[in-house]
Design a protein around this motif. Structure first.
Motif, PDB file in Angstrom:
ATOM      1  N   PRO A  44     -53.680  83.733   9.634  1.00  0.00           N
ATOM      2  CA  PRO A  44     -52.229  83.849   9.845  1.00  0.00           C
ATOM      3  C   PRO A  44     -51.548  82.547  10.265  1.00  0.00           C
ATOM      4  N   HIS A  45     -52.337  81.553  10.720  1.00  0.00           N
ATOM      5  CA  HIS A  45     -51.754  80.294  11.181  1.00  0.00           C
ATOM      6  C   HIS A  45     -51.955  79.146  10.183  1.00  0.00           C
ATOM      7  N   CYS A  46     -52.583  79.418   9.037  1.00  0.00           N
ATOM      8  CA  CYS A  46     -52.957  78.321   8.146  1.00  0.00           C
ATOM      9  C   CYS A  46     -51.749  77.654   7.490  1.00  0.00           C
ATOM     10  N   ALA A  47     -50.657  78.388   7.291  1.00  0.00           N
ATOM     11  CA  ALA A  47     -49.483  77.797   6.641  1.00  0.00           C
ATOM     12  C   ALA A  47     -48.915  76.650   7.464  1.00  0.00           C
ATOM     13  N   GLU A  48     -49.078  76.724   8.774  1.00  0.00           N
ATOM     14  CA  GLU A  48     -48.539  75.671   9.638  1.00  0.00           C
ATOM     15  C   GLU A  48     -49.189  74.327   9.319  1.00  0.00           C
TER      16      GLU A  48
ATOM     17  N   LYS B  35     -59.270  70.854   5.924  1.00  0.00           N
ATOM     18  CA  LYS B  35     -59.252  71.658   7.144  1.00  0.00           C
ATOM     19  C   LYS B  35     -60.157  72.866   6.946  1.00  0.00           C
ATOM     20  N   SER B  36     -60.998  73.168   7.938  1.00  0.00           N
ATOM     21  CA  SER B  36     -61.848  74.357   7.899  1.00  0.00           C
ATOM     22  C   SER B  36     -61.382  75.328   8.974  1.00  0.00           C
ATOM     23  N   LEU B  37     -61.196  76.589   8.587  1.00  0.00           N
ATOM     24  CA  LEU B  37     -60.695  77.609   9.496  1.00  0.00           C
ATOM     25  C   LEU B  37     -61.570  78.845   9.463  1.00  0.00           C
TER      26      LEU B  37
ATOM     27  N   THR C  42     -54.267  89.036   3.550  1.00  0.00           N
ATOM     28  CA  THR C  42     -53.666  88.334   4.684  1.00  0.00           C
ATOM     29  C   THR C  42     -53.224  86.936   4.291  1.00  0.00           C
ATOM     30  N   LEU C  43     -54.041  86.271   3.486  1.00  0.00           N
ATOM     31  CA  LEU C  43     -53.730  84.909   3.067  1.00  0.00           C
ATOM     32  C   LEU C  43     -52.470  84.877   2.195  1.00  0.00           C
ATOM     33  N   VAL C  44     -52.399  85.749   1.216  1.00  0.00           N
ATOM     34  CA  VAL C  44     -51.227  85.792   0.334  1.00  0.00           C
ATOM     35  C   VAL C  44     -49.971  86.138   1.135  1.00  0.00           C
ATOM     36  N   LYS C  45     -50.078  87.108   2.029  1.00  0.00           N
ATOM     37  CA  LYS C  45     -48.929  87.492   2.852  1.00  0.00           C
ATOM     38  C   LYS C  45     -48.460  86.321   3.715  1.00  0.00           C
ATOM     39  N   THR C  46     -49.414  85.561   4.234  1.00  0.00           N
ATOM     40  CA  THR C  46     -49.069  84.411   5.075  1.00  0.00           C
ATOM     41  C   THR C  46     -48.203  83.417   4.311  1.00  0.00           C
ATOM     42  N   TYR C  47     -48.554  83.145   3.067  1.00  0.00           N
ATOM     43  CA  TYR C  47     -47.772  82.186   2.289  1.00  0.00           C
ATOM     44  C   TYR C  47     -46.457  82.765   1.817  1.00  0.00           C
ATOM     45  N   GLN C  48     -46.429  84.048   1.563  1.00  0.00           N
ATOM     46  CA  GLN C  48     -45.170  84.678   1.169  1.00  0.00           C
ATOM     47  C   GLN C  48     -44.161  84.641   2.306  1.00  0.00           C
TER      48      GLN C  48
ATOM     49  N   GLU D 116     -60.629  75.220   3.772  1.00  0.00           N
ATOM     50  CA  GLU D 116     -61.809  76.049   3.594  1.00  0.00           C
ATOM     51  C   GLU D 116     -61.813  77.139   4.665  1.00  0.00           C
ATOM     52  N   ILE D 117     -61.830  78.390   4.222  1.00  0.00           N
ATOM     53  CA  ILE D 117     -61.798  79.529   5.133  1.00  0.00           C
ATOM     54  C   ILE D 117     -63.156  80.211   5.098  1.00  0.00           C
ATOM     55  N   THR D 118     -63.768  80.396   6.261  1.00  0.00           N
ATOM     56  CA  THR D 118     -65.156  80.798   6.326  1.00  0.00           C
ATOM     57  C   THR D 118     -65.468  81.436   7.680  1.00  0.00           C
TER      58      THR D 118
END
Length: 422
Positions: free
Chosen positions: A268-272, A260-262, A298-304, A238-240
């Protein structure tokens, strides 16, 4: 009588004007009602933004006799969910004094509805010619018995239930807990075409909620947390802007999958975290409930860029919009963004499709039962959420002030704006 009007050309421009109550005799199959209790959320901004295309401006046309410069079609009334009281009736089954739940004008001026009965019993459909462009979800009205019901519970029904219900529909019908027995429904409903069992299956997916403190996202989370083991998701993030209360809610509800809530700045660190929980998910579902500008990119780029997640199929479900007034270029950019992986959700379309595969009474009984469970456990499921009361239409403490706050993005995630109309 006060009527809140909004400029269709610039939704930030609004005013409260005085009009006279209607005196014409009621038409057959009609009731005359007055708004009593309504809520305001970011959805009301969406009703203004998409009002011309999706018919929300048509729900309640400007009454006759509006003063200049509000006497033309560049101004309109943005409707809101809640309760109204029947003043006069030409329908034998509905008596004066009856309370009806549905979509109402932000106005203290009585309005007329032309109603025909629908299923299940106690439900009515508005069939006025000027409302035919409006989806059926917004033309459904329900007679309610408020005896023994507290004003506070009615307030939650007005301001949270409509958007919370969209989250329920997302969890229970788009991503069916058991696609083999209850087929999943495309997020657009029948208009979206095929939604395969694999599309509806969350058991091999990571679910990411963007703008997770919104009321729709809270509804989705509550229902996802209650899903049986094995129905997914593998994990939920959950991103908020306010992760603390969501962490508390997840801890209280103890779902069978990790959560996990971020904060937005931690995207940028959520993929970890996700790769440590499940290194090779088949799918990543991003439900965008109205994330901040640039958050989805930013989220899509992080996973890519996360090599360990390259094999995952990414799907973006566009559910809601940010609490702001969008410019035309922003709307166009939002529609074009990630078009190849984005699917738009239409709550009305999903509900219409659900009512074709479920017996209507069973559908609404299950929805209301789940909502009442949330009400009873609200302090556990949404420990920070609170009602913010206002009165009347005009002024800083009325709908006027609430509209200003929404336009400026000043309504906090934990605030639920509700108004007693005098």
């Amino acid at each position: 009588m006060d009527v809140h009007v909004v400029s269709k050309l610039d939704n930030r421009q609004h005013a409260t004007i005085q009009v006279s109550a209607p005196t014409d005799p009621l038409k057959p199959s009609s009731v005359r009602v007055r708004t009593a209790l309504i809520g305001l959320t970011s959805n009301n901004l969406t009703y203004a933004m998409g009002g011309a295309f999706l018919g929300w401006w048509d729900a309640y046309p400007l009454p006759e006799g509006c003063e200049a410069p509000y006497d033309n079609q560049t101004w309109g009334i943005v409707p809101a969910w809640g309760f109204a009281t029947v003043l006069e009736t030409a329908i034998p089954m509905i008596s004066a004094g009856t309370t009806i739940y549905g979509l109402w004008p932000t106005s203290s001026c009585p309005v007329d509805l032309e109603l025909v009965p629908t299923v299940p019993g106690g439900n009515w459909q508005e069939v006025s010619p000027h409302r035919q462009k409006l989806a059926s979800f917004y033309n459904r009205y329900t007679v309610v018995n408020i005896k023994g019901q507290s004003l506070e519970d009615m307030a939650w029904d007005a301001v949270v239930y409509p958007t919370w219900g969209a989250g329920y529909i997302l969890s229970e019908y788009v991503f069916s807990p058991d696609p083999s027995t209850r087929p999943g429904i495309h997020p657009l409903g029948a208009a979206g075409g095929n939604w395969s069992p694999a599309d509806a299956d969350l058991s091999k997916a990571i679910f990411i909620s963007l703008a997770a403190s919104t009321k729709t996202a809270r509804g989705a989370a509550y229902n996802l947390f209650r899903r049986p083991a094995g129905s997914g998701p593998l994990a939920m993030m959950e991103i908020t802007s306010s992760p603390g209360p969501l962490e508390e809610a997840a801890k209280n509800m103890a779902p069978v999958f990790p959560t996990k809530s971020l904060h937005y700045e931690d995207i940028p660190h959520c993929a970890e975290w996700l790769s440590s929980i499940h290194p090779s998910p088949e799918r990543i579902i991003i439900a965008d409930f109205g994330g901040r500008d640039g958050a989805l990119d930013t989220l899509v780029k992080t996973y890519q860029e996360a090599t360990e997640l390259h094999s995952a199929k990414v799907t973006v479900i566009a559910v809601g919009n940010q609490q702001k007034i969008y410019t035309i270029p922003e709307i166009m950019a939002m529609q074009a963004s990630h078009a190849s992986i984005k699917v738009q959700m239409n709550t009305s379309g999903v509900q219409e499709a659900a009512l074709k595969i479920r017996e209507p009474k069973a559908y609404f009984d299950e929805l209301h039962e789940r909502w009442n469970e949330w009400l009873e456990s609200r302090e556990v499921a949404a420990p920070d959420l609170r009602l913010v009361w206002g009165n009347a239409i005009a002024g800083a403490n009325g709908v006027e002030g609430g509209w200003d706050a929404l336009c400026q993005g000043k309504v906090k995630p934990e605030e639920a704006l509700v108004y007693r109309v005098e």
